[in-house]
Design an enzyme around this catalytic site. Structure first.
Site, PDB file in Angstrom:
ATOM      1  N   MET A 166     -16.699   0.391 -12.620  1.00 13.74           N
ATOM      2  CA  MET A 166     -15.822   1.361 -13.298  1.00 13.74           C
ATOM      3  C   MET A 166     -16.330   2.782 -13.122  1.00 13.74           C
ATOM      4  O   MET A 166     -16.463   3.529 -14.086  1.00 13.74           O
ATOM      5  CB  MET A 166     -15.747   1.022 -14.799  1.00 13.74           C
ATOM      6  CG  MET A 166     -15.066  -0.290 -15.062  1.00 13.74           C
ATOM      7  SD  MET A 166     -14.728  -0.545 -16.795  1.00 13.74           S
ATOM      8  CE  MET A 166     -16.291  -1.144 -17.349  1.00 13.74           C
ATOM      9  N   LYS A 196      -4.583  -4.475 -17.066  1.00 16.72           N
ATOM     10  CA  LYS A 196      -5.379  -3.285 -17.387  1.00 16.72           C
ATOM     11  C   LYS A 196      -5.576  -2.476 -16.118  1.00 16.72           C
ATOM     12  O   LYS A 196      -5.945  -2.994 -15.082  1.00 16.72           O
ATOM     13  CB  LYS A 196      -6.750  -3.715 -17.898  1.00 16.72           C
ATOM     14  CG  LYS A 196      -6.726  -4.291 -19.270  1.00 16.72           C
ATOM     15  CD  LYS A 196      -8.160  -4.467 -19.700  1.00 16.72           C
ATOM     16  CE  LYS A 196      -8.255  -5.211 -20.994  1.00 16.72           C
ATOM     17  NZ  LYS A 196      -9.642  -5.547 -21.282  1.00 16.72           N
ATOM     18  N   ASP A 247      -4.793 -10.296 -16.324  1.00 20.91           N
ATOM     19  CA  ASP A 247      -5.045  -8.881 -16.046  1.00 20.91           C
ATOM     20  C   ASP A 247      -4.376  -8.440 -14.752  1.00 20.91           C
ATOM     21  O   ASP A 247      -4.043  -9.270 -13.903  1.00 20.91           O
ATOM     22  CB  ASP A 247      -6.556  -8.650 -15.883  1.00 20.91           C
ATOM     23  CG  ASP A 247      -7.276  -8.591 -17.214  1.00 20.91           C
ATOM     24  OD1 ASP A 247      -6.592  -8.545 -18.245  1.00 20.91           O
ATOM     25  OD2 ASP A 247      -8.514  -8.587 -17.202  1.00 20.91           O
TER      26      ASP A 247
HETATM   27  N1  SAH Z   1     -15.347  -8.469 -15.585  1.00 19.28           N
HETATM   28  C1  SAH Z   1     -15.182  -7.876 -14.295  1.00 19.28           C
HETATM   29  C2  SAH Z   1     -15.382  -6.366 -14.364  1.00 19.28           C
HETATM   30  C3  SAH Z   1     -14.346  -5.694 -15.192  1.00 19.28           C
HETATM   31  S1  SAH Z   1     -14.529  -3.972 -15.218  1.00 19.28           S
HETATM   32  C4  SAH Z   1     -16.134  -8.529 -13.303  1.00 19.28           C
HETATM   33  O1  SAH Z   1     -16.983  -9.303 -13.688  1.00 19.28           O
HETATM   34  O2  SAH Z   1     -15.969  -8.277 -12.095  1.00 19.28           O
HETATM   35  C5  SAH Z   1     -13.521  -3.467 -13.850  1.00 19.28           C
HETATM   36  C6  SAH Z   1     -14.384  -2.982 -12.723  1.00 19.28           C
HETATM   37  O3  SAH Z   1     -14.835  -4.081 -11.950  1.00 19.28           O
HETATM   38  C7  SAH Z   1     -13.693  -2.099 -11.738  1.00 19.28           C
HETATM   39  O4  SAH Z   1     -13.637  -0.763 -12.185  1.00 19.28           O
HETATM   40  C8  SAH Z   1     -14.567  -2.231 -10.526  1.00 19.28           C
HETATM   41  O5  SAH Z   1     -15.734  -1.429 -10.643  1.00 19.28           O
HETATM   42  C9  SAH Z   1     -15.012  -3.667 -10.620  1.00 19.28           C
HETATM   43  N2  SAH Z   1     -14.203  -4.542  -9.782  1.00 19.28           N
HETATM   44  C10 SAH Z   1     -13.353  -5.511 -10.165  1.00 19.28           C
HETATM   45  N3  SAH Z   1     -12.831  -6.157  -9.107  1.00 19.28           N
HETATM   46  C11 SAH Z   1     -13.372  -5.579  -8.016  1.00 19.28           C
HETATM   47  C12 SAH Z   1     -13.248  -5.801  -6.616  1.00 19.28           C
HETATM   48  N4  SAH Z   1     -12.459  -6.761  -6.121  1.00 19.28           N
HETATM   49  N5  SAH Z   1     -13.957  -5.027  -5.775  1.00 19.28           N
HETATM   50  C13 SAH Z   1     -14.767  -4.058  -6.242  1.00 19.28           C
HETATM   51  N6  SAH Z   1     -14.919  -3.805  -7.550  1.00 19.28           N
HETATM   52  C14 SAH Z   1     -14.243  -4.556  -8.431  1.00 19.28           C
END
Ligand code: SAH
Length: 470
Positions: free
Chosen positions: A173, A63, A41
Site C-alpha cells: 500500500m 476496496k 474484494d
Molecule cells: N492482505 C493482502 C494485502 C492487502 S493490502 C495480502 O496479503 O496480499 C493491499 C496491498 O497489497 C496493495 O496496496 C499492494 O501493495 C498489495 N498487493 C495486493 N495484491 C497485489 C499484487 N497482485 N501485486 C502486488 N501487490 C499487491
C-alpha cells in the site's frame, strides 16, 4: 462461552491469494464452493468466483486504494446480517486475510456479534509478488531478516512511516507514498545505492517489475508511472532478480475457449471465455429425429460439444445408446473419441488429423455409397465434410444440436499478451468482433486446421498446434 452461541460456523474469512487464481489454498477453494454468500474484494480474480456454488449470492464489497465501495463498518454489518440469516458466508479477501487486510477487524466484529468464524490463511502478495518476480525475500548471503511494512496509515494518523532495520523490507500500500518512503529510508540510514524493485500486478499475466536504487528510483518511475496494486522490495536480494526471474519468461497466452486447463504446459494461460456453447432450440429436423430417432448407418461427430449436446437431447427424449446397436460411429479426433466413450460408445473410426479432410481420409476405403449418415453439429459449421461424404455417394443429414454464443469478457491488456490460442472458428470470429485486429507483437495459434482456415478468412496467419497435446 459466547462463541458457542452458534453451533455451526457461519463465517469463513478466506485468503484468496495474490492474483493468480490458482494460488488459493485447497481448503479455501472447498469452503468457497460451499458458501451461500460470497463477499469479495476488488482485487479478487473473477476466475475464482466461478467456483462459488450455483445460486450463491456474490457481492462485491470492492476496496480500492482511495475509494471503498463499502465502508468497513458496512462490510462487517453485511457479514453479520447474512450469517444471522442462516447463510454460510465466505468473505474472500486478497492475499492473506490477516496481513494488512483488516481481517482482524472483521473477525472481531463476528466475535462481538456472537458468531463463530474460521479463518483460512492465504498466500500473501508480500511473498508471492517477489517470488513471481524472481526475488527471494531472504537469502543466506545477504538477508537474514525481513520486515513487511504498510506505507499507508489510518486516516488522520500522521505519524511517519515506521522504517525497520532489516535485510529486506517489503512495502505494501505504498505507491501513492513512495516519495516519502524513500526519503524516510534514506533518513533512517539506508544508502542511496540500496536496491529497490516495484512489482506491479504480482502473479498476474500483466506483472511488471521496475528496478532502481533509492537514489534514482523516483526518476525511473516518473518515466514509467506505476500501476496499482504494487509492492516494493528494498534490499540486496533485488540483485538476484535477473538470475531468478522465471515468470516473465513464460509466454502469456490468451485463451478464449472453455478449457484453459488443457493448455497450461504451453505457458501462462490468460483465460477469457468469449464463447459459450448452449443447446440449440430444435429445428424441425431435430424435433423429428429426437421424437423417433431414425436409424442411420453412421453418426459422425466433429466436436466434443456435438457429442455432449447430442446425448443430452437423446436422453431428454427418453432414449439411450441401446438404439445404436446397428449404427457405426466416427469421430474427428482422440479427444472426441474419449468423450464418446463417456457415453458408452466406442468409435469405429477416428480421424488421424483433426479436420474434415482428416475425417474423409479416415473413411478411406469404407464403402459409404448409399449409406445414411447423421452429422450432429453446431448451428454454424463447415460444409466440407457433408459435401465430401455426399460426393462419395452417402446420404448426409446435418442435425443442429448446439450453438456457440459470444459473451462479454473482463478487460484484457493485450500489451502483455504474447500469443493467442484459438480453439475453434467461433473464438476467431468472436475475437475479431471484440478486438478487431491482432496486435503485431502477438503470435496467433490455432488448434487444428479447420480453425486455421477460418483464421485465414480474417487475414490471420496462424500456426497450427496439435490437438493431441490435450
Ligand atoms: N492482505 C493482502 C494485502 C492487502 S493490502 C495480502 O496479503 O496480499 C493491499 C496491498 O497489497 C496493495 O496496496 C499492494 O501493495 C498489495 N498487493 C495486493 N495484491 C497485489 C499484487 N497482485 N501485486 C502486488 N501487490 C499487491
Amino acid at each position: 462461552m459466547k462463541n458457542q452461541v452458534s453451533q455451526k460456523t457461519k463465517v469463513f474469512l478466506i485468503g484468496a491469494g495474490p492474483g493468480d487464481a490458482e494460488l488459493i489454498t485447497v481448503k479455501g477453494l472447498r469452503v468457497l464452493s460451499q458458501a451461500d454468500v460470497v463477499l469479495y474484494d476488488h482485487l479478487i480474480s473473477r476466475e475464482l468466483l466461478t467456483h462459488a456454488k450455483e445460486g450463491a449470492e456474490k457481492i462485491s464489497v470492492g476496496k480500492f486504494a482511495s475509494r471503498h465501495t463499502l465502508p468497513q463498518e458496512k462490510i462487517n454489518t453485511l457479514i453479520i446480517q447474512k450469517a444471522k440469516a442462516g447463510k454460510i458466508v465466505a468473505r474472500l479477501k486478497g492475499g492473506d486475510c490477516y496481513l494488512f487486510g483488516r481481517g482482524g477487524e472483521e473477525a472481531e466484529a463476528c466475535d462481538d456479534a456472537g458468531l463463530a468464524f474460521e479463518v483460512v490463511p492465504g498466500i500473501t502478495s508480500a511473498l508471492a509478488a517477489p517470488c513471481y518476480a524472481g526475488i527471494p525475500p531472504t537469502h543466506r548471503d545477504c538477508a537474514s531478516t525481513l520486515a513487511v511494512v504498510t506505507g499507508h496509515r489510518k486516516k488522520g494518523d500522521d505519524r511517519p512511516i515506521d522504517i525497520p532495520h532489516a535485510g529486506t523490507v517489503i512495502f505494501l500500500m505504498s505507491v501513492g507514498n513512495i516519495k516519502n518512503i524513500i526519503r524516510s529510508l534514506r533518513e533512517a540510514g539506508y544508502p542511496a545505492d540500496t536496491k529497490i524493485a516495484a512489482v506491479e500486478h504480482g502473479t498476474c499475466y500483466d506483472q511488471r517489475i521496475v528496478k532502481g536504487t533509492l537514489g534514482n528510483f523516483l526518476g525511473i518511475i516518473k518515466e514509467n508511472p506505476l500501476r496499482t496494486p504494487a509492492i516494493f522490495v528494498v534490499g540486496k536480494v533485488v540483485e538476484l532478480q535477473d538470475k531468478l526471474d522465471w515468470f516473465s519468461k513464460k509466454p502469456k497466452i490468451l485463451h478464449m475457449g472453455n478449457h484453459p486447463e488443457h493448455y497450461s504446459h504451453l505457458g501462462t494461460i490468460v483465460h477469457r471465455q468469449i464463447i459459450r456453447c448452449i443447446e440449440s432450440e430444435n429445428t424441425n429436423r431435430a424435433e423429428a429425429y429426437f421424437k423417433q430417432p431414425k436409424p442411420y448407418n453412421w453418426i459422425v461427430f466433429t466436436s466434443r460439444n456435438g457429442i455432449s449436446f447430442f446425448f443430452k437431447k437423446l436422453y431428454a427424449a427418453g432414449y439411450d445408446t441401446r438404439i445404436f446397436a446397428n449404427t457405426k460411429f466416427a469421430v474427428i479426433g482422440k479427444a472426441s473419441g474419449k468423450r464418446l466413450l463417456e457415453y458408452g460408445v466406442k468409435p469405429d473410426l477416428t480421424a488421424a488429423t483433426e479436420s474434415s479432410a482428416g475425417l474423409l481420409e479416415a473413411f478411406g476405403k469404407t464403402d459409404i455409397s448409399g449409406r445414411s449418415i447423421l452429422l450432429p453439429q453446431a448451428e454454424v459449421s463447415s460444409v466440407e465434410l457433408p459435401d465430401g461424404l455426399s460426393a462419395r455417394g452417402a446420404e448426409c443429414d446435418k442435425l443442429t444440436v448446439y450453438k456457440a454464443i459470444e459473451q462479454g469478457v473482463d478487460e484484457i491488456d493485450l500489451d502483455y499478451i504474447d500469443k493467442i490460442l484459438f480453439t475453434s472458428g467461433s473464438t476467431v470470429r468472436a475475437f475479431v468482433n471484440r478486438f478487431g485486429r491482432i496486435p503485431k507483437h502477438i503470435e496467433p495459434l490455432c488448434l487444428g486446421v479447420p480453425t486455421q482456415t477460418i483464421a485465414k478468412q480474417y487475414n490471420i496467419n496462424a500456426k497450427v498446434i496439435d490437438k493431441d497435446i490435450m
